[in-house]
Structure formats: C-alpha cells, structure tokens
Design a protein around this motif. Structure first.
Motif, mmCIF file in Angstrom:
data_model
loop_
_atom_site.group_PDB
_atom_site.id
_atom_site.type_symbol
_atom_site.label_atom_id
_atom_site.label_comp_id
_atom_site.label_asym_id
_atom_site.label_seq_id
_atom_site.Cartn_x
_atom_site.Cartn_y
_atom_site.Cartn_z
ATOM 1 N N GLU A 34 49.080 140.268 62.301
ATOM 2 C CA GLU A 34 47.447 140.084 61.777
ATOM 3 C C GLU A 34 46.803 141.421 61.221
ATOM 4 O OE1 GLU A 34 45.680 135.924 63.401
ATOM 5 O OE2 GLU A 34 45.902 137.726 64.728
ATOM 6 N N ALA A 35 47.118 142.453 62.355
ATOM 7 C CA ALA A 35 46.708 143.762 62.267
ATOM 8 C C ALA A 35 47.268 144.376 61.006
ATOM 9 C CB ALA A 35 46.962 144.370 63.655
ATOM 10 N N PHE A 36 48.779 144.246 60.960
ATOM 11 C CA PHE A 36 49.526 144.924 59.841
ATOM 12 C C PHE A 36 49.136 144.492 58.740
ATOM 13 C CE2 PHE A 36 53.188 146.378 62.983
ATOM 14 C CZ PHE A 36 52.175 147.578 63.297
ATOM 15 N N ALA A 37 49.078 143.159 58.441
ATOM 16 C CA ALA A 37 48.740 142.454 57.177
ATOM 17 C C ALA A 37 47.344 142.483 56.816
ATOM 18 C CB ALA A 37 49.142 140.652 57.447
ATOM 19 N N GLY A 38 46.611 142.713 57.748
ATOM 20 C CA GLY A 38 45.121 142.756 57.383
ATOM 21 C C GLY A 38 44.172 141.522 57.361
ATOM 22 N N ARG A 39 44.859 140.362 57.935
ATOM 23 C CA ARG A 39 44.019 139.346 57.709
ATOM 24 C C ARG A 39 44.379 138.382 59.076
ATOM 25 N NH1 ARG A 39 44.764 135.521 53.307
ATOM 26 N NH2 ARG A 39 43.784 133.913 55.029
ATOM 27 N N ARG A 40 43.858 137.394 59.328
ATOM 28 C CA ARG A 40 44.091 136.303 60.233
ATOM 29 C C ARG A 40 44.993 135.378 60.061
ATOM 30 N NH1 ARG A 40 39.991 135.441 64.238
ATOM 31 N NH2 ARG A 40 41.852 133.826 65.077
ATOM 32 N N ALA A 251 55.817 144.263 55.531
ATOM 33 C CA ALA A 251 55.988 144.980 54.274
ATOM 34 C C ALA A 251 54.756 144.595 53.327
ATOM 35 C CB ALA A 251 57.288 144.891 53.563
ATOM 36 N N LEU A 252 53.982 145.581 52.866
ATOM 37 C CA LEU A 252 53.067 145.227 51.711
ATOM 38 C C LEU A 252 53.319 145.937 50.399
ATOM 39 C CD1 LEU A 252 50.052 146.474 54.158
ATOM 40 C CD2 LEU A 252 51.129 143.970 53.935
ATOM 41 N N PRO A 253 53.098 144.992 49.542
ATOM 42 C CA PRO A 253 53.630 145.491 48.396
ATOM 43 C C PRO A 253 52.539 146.754 47.892
ATOM 44 C CG PRO A 253 53.149 143.119 48.202
ATOM 45 C CD PRO A 253 53.119 143.707 49.527
ATOM 46 N N SER A 254 53.147 147.861 47.112
ATOM 47 C CA SER A 254 52.471 149.046 46.889
ATOM 48 C C SER A 254 51.332 148.827 45.608
ATOM 49 C CB SER A 254 53.473 149.912 46.326
ATOM 50 O OG SER A 254 54.349 150.130 47.128
#
Length: 254
Positions: A34-40, A251-254
């Motif tokens: 959740e913290a890395f993805a920035g959402r619950r 991993a988050l898309p750029s």
C-alpha cells in the motif's frame, strides 16, 4: 533439470498438499505494498497472477481488495475454487493475461514471477494496469542464517540436483535487473517473519516444492523419511520454526 514450464505445472500433482502446508505472508507485507503503490488495498481492483491455491488472493481479499485470480494449473485452480468459491478465477498466465486493458489498479505475483518471461510479462502487466497502477511481486525466501535451515537447504540441493541459492541476497539494483524490471520505478523491501508448524506440515511444505515434485516418487520419499528422522532428533517436541524473508518489489510505470 526439467524445463521451467514443466516445473511450473508440476504443482498440479500436489495441489492439496500445497494448499495445506504452504505459508502465507505477514501483514506488514501488504502494508508495504500500500505504501509503495500509494493507495489502499481496500477497494482496489487487483489481479493475482499465478494465484495457485489462493494463499495471497485470500489475504488481498481480506484487506478489502476486489480480486480476480489468474492460474494456469487445473488442479491448483480446483483447490482455489474450493477455498475461495466467491472469488473469480480465470485460466492463463502472466505472459498473456486474459484480462482487459487498463482494467486493474494492482497486479500481484506471489511466488510466481519466476515462471514468466519478463520480456512478455512486463508489457502485459503495463497493458492491464490502469493509469497510476502498480505491479507487485514477492517471494517467501529462505532465512539461510538460521543454521538448521541452511543445512537443510544444502541437503535439498544435493538431493534434487539444483543449484544452491546464494546466502547473500542481491543488491536492490541486481534484484530489479534479475526480475526484468529495468526501466520502471521500483521500490524494494525485505521483511523477516516466521511461523511455528508441526514437523508433518514442514515436511509437506518442502515436499511441495517444484524441485521435489519433478523427482521420482521413490527419491522424494527417501529424502523425506531421512529428513523426518534428522529433524525429529533436533526438535523432539515435534514442532519447528520456519524462518522467512519476504522479498518484495513494487514497480510503477514511469
């Protein structure tokens, strides 16, 4: 050793054993996602790929995620349906996801990324993710610094004829490269945890690994009988503490 595709599908031969003996994951793992993805996770549309018998899917659902599972193995999918009858599951794998484009907030691979071709799986994940979505992959890795676990690992690798895993975990940059995630923004976290289980459950757990499942039945049986005797002497109470380090990459898309 048999090819990776054979080892990946070998779990079908021990689907019930896998469901009963394999470990789950600590709550802290999902907090990190959740913290890395920035959402619950609550309310997030999630695809759990290589879902197996539903261990990770169940944990994601319990945190309020709207989950669909993707699993290639028929028997594993059968165990999944028995455990999670209300959760949708489709047959397929990460190299060609049977999911619509831009349809998921999070795609997860628990213990299953190694069975993909990252050159195909990464573009597929990016196709299915919504804007702002994330790809999370993780493994319960062995805590080699626990002496009896390290010694057991050496016995397993010798018996199964597989390459021993290094006791030194790769650096963050090496982990990203090895996972085929170069070019994406990737956060990594390693979380130590343990569980105490009966000797029977522990032996069933190690016996459900792909390196064992591709062996002749007599070879598997011989190792597990000898291992029961060794561990019975070391743990006369009949319980062992399995120690793990969950290795998480988001991993988050750029």
């Amino acid at each position: 050793m048999p090819p990776a595709s054979s080892r990946a599908l070998s779990f079908d031969a021990a689907a019930a054993q896998y469901a009963e003996s394999r470990p789950s994951y600590p709550a802290a793992l999902f907090e990190c996602i959740e913290a890395f993805a920035g959402r619950r996770l609550a309310g997030a549309r999630v695809a759990d790929v290589g879902a197996g018998t539903g261990i990770a899917t169940s944990a994601l659902r319990d945190r309020g995620a709207d989950v669909i599972a993707v699993e290639p193995g028929e028997a594993m999918a059968g165990e999944f349906r028995r455990a999670l009858p209300g959760v949708p599951i489709v047959r397929g794998d990460g190299n060609a996801l049977p999911l619509a484009g831009a349809s998921r907030d999070l795609i997860t691979y628990a213990q299953s990324w190694q069975w993909t071709d990252p050159g195909r799986a990464v573009p597929e994940a990016l196709r299915v993710l919504r804007a702002g979505g994330a790809l999370a992959i993780w493994w319960n890795t062995t805590a080699f610094d626990v002496p009896w676990i390290g010694e057991q690992h050496e016995r397993i690798t010798r018996h199964c004829g597989v390459k021993p895993r290094s006791a030194v975990r790769p650096s963050d940059s090496d982990a990203v490269r090895l996972a085929g995630l170069t070019g994406l923004r990737v956060a990594r976290r390693q979380l130590r945890w343990s569980r105490t289980v009966s000797l029977d459950t522990h032996l069933a757990n190690i016996g459900s690994r792909s390196a064992f499942l591709v062996l002749d039945e007599a070879d598997r049986h011989a190792f597990l009988v000898a291992e029961r005797e060794r561990l019975g002497e070391a743990f006369p109470g009949g319980e062992v503490e399995e120690a793990y380090v969950v290795d998480l990459l988001v991993a988050l898309p750029s």
